[in-house]
Design an enzyme around this catalytic site. Structure first.
Site, PDB file in Angstrom:
ATOM      1  N   ALA A  80       1.042  -1.005  -0.119  1.00  0.00           N
ATOM      2  CA  ALA A  80       0.175   0.001   0.056  1.00  0.00           C
ATOM      3  C   ALA A  80       0.906   1.549  -0.286  1.00  0.00           C
ATOM      4  O   ALA A  80       2.024   0.766   0.076  1.00  0.00           O
ATOM      5  CB  ALA A  80      -0.871   0.056   1.391  1.00  0.00           C
ATOM      6  N   GLN A  82       1.255   3.487   2.243  1.00  0.00           N
ATOM      7  CA  GLN A  82       1.522   4.040   3.540  1.00  0.00           C
ATOM      8  C   GLN A  82       3.116   2.470   4.170  1.00  0.00           C
ATOM      9  O   GLN A  82       2.794   2.399   5.105  1.00  0.00           O
ATOM     10  CB  GLN A  82       1.001   4.757   4.135  1.00  0.00           C
ATOM     11  CG  GLN A  82       1.124   6.016   4.204  1.00  0.00           C
ATOM     12  CD  GLN A  82       2.091   6.659   4.249  1.00  0.00           C
ATOM     13  OE1 GLN A  82       3.428   6.701   4.657  1.00  0.00           O
ATOM     14  NE2 GLN A  82       1.847   8.083   4.146  1.00  0.00           N
ATOM     15  N   SER A  83       2.976   1.467   3.110  1.00  0.00           N
ATOM     16  CA  SER A  83       3.343   0.283   3.377  1.00  0.00           C
ATOM     17  C   SER A  83       5.126   0.382   4.173  1.00  0.00           C
ATOM     18  O   SER A  83       5.695   1.157   4.322  1.00  0.00           O
ATOM     19  CB  SER A  83       3.940  -0.565   2.045  1.00  0.00           C
ATOM     20  OG  SER A  83       4.779  -1.763   2.553  1.00  0.00           O
ATOM     21  N   ASN A  84       4.991  -0.245   5.110  1.00  0.00           N
ATOM     22  CA  ASN A  84       5.904  -0.537   6.308  1.00  0.00           C
ATOM     23  C   ASN A  84       7.068  -1.423   5.341  1.00  0.00           C
ATOM     24  O   ASN A  84       8.624  -0.997   5.394  1.00  0.00           O
ATOM     25  CB  ASN A  84       5.686  -0.751   7.513  1.00  0.00           C
ATOM     26  CG  ASN A  84       4.716   0.154   8.321  1.00  0.00           C
ATOM     27  OD1 ASN A  84       5.179   1.189   8.246  1.00  0.00           O
ATOM     28  ND2 ASN A  84       3.219  -0.440   8.874  1.00  0.00           N
ATOM     29  N   ALA A  86       7.554  -1.819   2.113  1.00  0.00           N
ATOM     30  CA  ALA A  86       7.797  -1.654   0.869  1.00  0.00           C
ATOM     31  C   ALA A  86       8.748  -0.053   1.746  1.00  0.00           C
ATOM     32  O   ALA A  86      10.524   0.201   1.217  1.00  0.00           O
ATOM     33  CB  ALA A  86       7.046  -0.391   0.567  1.00  0.00           C
TER      34      ALA A  86
END
Ligand SMILES: Cc1ncc(COP(=O)(O)O)c(C=O)c1O
Length: 347
Positions: A80, A82-84, A86
């Site tokens: 997503a 705001q993916s942690n 990523a």
């Protein structure tokens, strides 16, 4: 199997140097007194050297270990906006002088003039960033699928230019990544043993399921009695348990072990994520404020706040008795506290 046996098997796997380990196991003194249960927190939010750690660092140690062994120069992953996972991949790539390419599904559409939280960090890390926004009426799962298709086309272009690409699935949830939480379980189990603790249960936030699969594989390998309560942060669908049991068993096979995990072993807690992924709720808000105000420890609204609200719910319902010890696995995610208002809610 013994702790030493499992440790030896893990040591044979390729592993990149990332993060700080072992992470602390800390007793929550005031909260334990308040709630009448012996509560501990395993600080996997402290794994990351960039300041913002979390569970993905454990997985990335093994994923990068493989990528480096295979001679990759570029990592491509998904998540997503705001993916942690990523963001931690972008950070891990910098640590090992690799390029990171992110294809991110923008469930909450960011303001291009005001990138926040993980998106801002991805920019600071000079990541090759591709935001995939929903078409009118398109659901999140479909945007995610589309971002993977776009990513795969991009990988072909990169390979045609001579780049060596390692694709990492969303959440780092593959058999290699989940080894990180076989080791994570081993670590907390060893710390507990050293301190004479026998945890009745371990609670954690569950998304892609890679953490849960690794924890369960570790628990089964060590024949530990601790129940693992996996608190879902999104609607995972009916085949989730079956697929994650397969994932756990594939990780065990990499370690030369047999299929020890069955679908029924998982305790999937589905009642704590409403109204949905990256959407706040009142119980998580209360859980975040309660832990911050009694112990001075921060959770996040997307993952750990929801998981901790499940733990509080179970304690308040009387599931544990005085003297029982329970551990919460803090999987990180603090950057979400600085994200868009839709994600933070009423904090
Ligand atoms: C802070 C945090 N906690 C928990 C999870 C869930 O981990 P998993 O995807 O392995 O289920 C994630 C995944 O993104 C996360 O970022």
């Amino acid at each position: 199997m013994t702790i030493e046996d499992l440790k030896e098997r893990l040591e044979k796997m390729n592993k990149a140097d990332l993060g700080y380990f072992p992470t602390p196991l800390v007793r929550l003194d005031r909260m334990s007194q308040d709630l009448g249960v012996d509560l501990y927190i395993k600080r996997d939010d402290f794994t990351g050297r960039c300041l913002f750690g979390g569970n993905k660092t454990r997985k990335l140690q093994y994923l990068l270990g493989k990528a480096l062994k295979d001679g990759a120069d570029t990592l491509v992953t998904y998540g997503a906006s705001q993916s942690n996972h990523a963001m931690q991949t972008a950070w891990a790539a910098k640590v090992h002088d690799l390029k990171a390419v992110l294809f991110l599904a923008a469930l909450v559409e960011p303001d291009p003039e005001d990138y926040r939280a993980n998106l801002l960090l991805n920019r600071i890390f000079d990541t090759d960033l591709h935001l995939v926004t929903p078409e009118p009426g398109e659901d999140f799962a479909s945007v995610e699928r589309r971002s993977v298709d776009l990513g795969r086309n991009y990988i072909q272009d990169l390979e045609a230019q001579g780049r060596k690409v390692q694709e990492i699935p969303m959440g780092g949830a593959d058999p290699v990544g989940s080894l990180g939480y076989v080791e994570g379980f081993l670590e907390v189990y060893s710390q507990a043993k050293e301190r004479g603790l026998d945890f009745k249960a371990l609670y954690h936030a569950c998304g892609s399921g890679g953490t849960m699969a690794g924890l369960m594989a570790g628990k089964k390998a060590l024949d530990a009695s601790t129940a693992i309560e996996s608190v879902l942060v999104l609607d995972s669908g009916d085949s989730y348990g079956r697929v994650k049991a397969q994932l756990a068993n594939e990780s065990l096979r990499l370690l030369g072990l047999g299929d020890l995990v069955k679908e029924e072993d998982f305790h999937l807690r589905k009642d704590f994520y409403a109204p949905g992924y990256e959407r706040p709720n009142a119980q998580a808000t209360e859980a975040i404020q309660y832990l911050a105000r009694t112990e001075g420890i921060l959770l996040d609204p997307v993952y750990t706040g929801k998981a901790f609200s499940c733990l509080l719910h179970d304690i308040r319902e009387g599931r544990y008795k005085k003297g029982d010890s329970v551990v919460f696995l803090h999987t990180g995610g603090a950057t979400a506290l600085f994200s868009e208002k839709e994600i933070i809610g009423d904090l």
